[in-house]
Design an enzyme around this catalytic site. Sequence first.
Site, PDB file in Angstrom:
ATOM      1  N   PRO A   2       0.837  -1.212   0.000  1.00 43.77           N
ATOM      2  CA  PRO A   2       0.000   0.000   0.000  1.00 43.77           C
ATOM      3  C   PRO A   2       0.868   1.256   0.000  1.00 43.77           C
ATOM      4  CG  PRO A   2      -0.752  -1.575   1.645  1.00 43.77           C
ATOM      5  CD  PRO A   2       0.566  -2.080   1.142  1.00 43.77           C
ATOM      6  N   GLU A   3       0.591   2.140  -0.939  1.00 43.10           N
ATOM      7  CA  GLU A   3       1.329   3.396  -1.055  1.00 43.10           C
ATOM      8  C   GLU A   3       0.471   4.537  -0.513  1.00 43.10           C
ATOM      9  OE1 GLU A   3       4.322   3.989  -2.081  1.00 43.10           O
ATOM     10  OE2 GLU A   3       4.967   2.136  -3.050  1.00 43.10           O
TER      11      GLU A   3
END
Length: 270
Positions: A2-3
């Site tokens: 997840p960014e």
Amino acid sequence: MPELPEVETTVRGLARVLEGERIARVAANRPDLRRPFPPDLVQVLTGARVTGLGRRAKYGLIHLDRGSTLVFHLGMSGRWRIDPGAADRHDHLVIETETGVRLALNDARRFGSVDLVMTEAIDSFGPFAAMGPEPLGDLLTPATLRAALAGRIAPIKPMLLNQRIVAGLGNIYVCEALHRAGIRPDKEAGCVSKSALERLVPAIRQVLGESIAAGGSTIRDYAQPSGELGYFAASWAVYGREDEACTCGGKVERFVQGGRSTFWCRKCQK
Ligand SMILES: [Zn+2]
């Protein structure tokens, strides 16, 4: 993993069901993720009211009315499931609000983290203490970035991945923003011109903003809080497109910088 856009999407999804709500029940189904849960986690959360949500870099913030903030990181595979139908064996922390909404922090690989921090001292929380400005915040401007990069001989691309320069930018977004701004990734950071930085800051915001708007996702096993899978990878201009045509007519190339793949086009990035 997840960014920033996925974390922002997650926080917005959580805010819809948590903001202003009182937490009625909490279950920690194991003692830790990457590190132990705070020993008083269940006690502090149970009965607390959520006063607001936020994000710092790739950390989500759940502010409580007890002077503390729950800080979570999704690690490699973490996600919050909202009203999951059936329990999953990777639901490690489960919260239920007074109105009956159930939230499960699910993290198969357990590289995520959960901490409780005094809200008034949150800026001195370990990972935040030396962090640079938020890429979507007012403190990042062409002028502040120019000052941060002044005299730096390292290439611009790894400098943008340095959390002390800008907080929370990932490899994909840096590749895309440099392409959009027309800056070659191996250019010495201190030598990037004022006008190039004036293109770069808006490019960073646009790339992140478009990804957030698209429900932001970069990996297969990431799901939004609502449980839907998000996909945005198809719209990258250079990332993951080695040997494909650039929109300028050039060709996308890949090389490794600081152990990370850099995708770029030598025709339109100078
Ligand atoms: Zn090009």
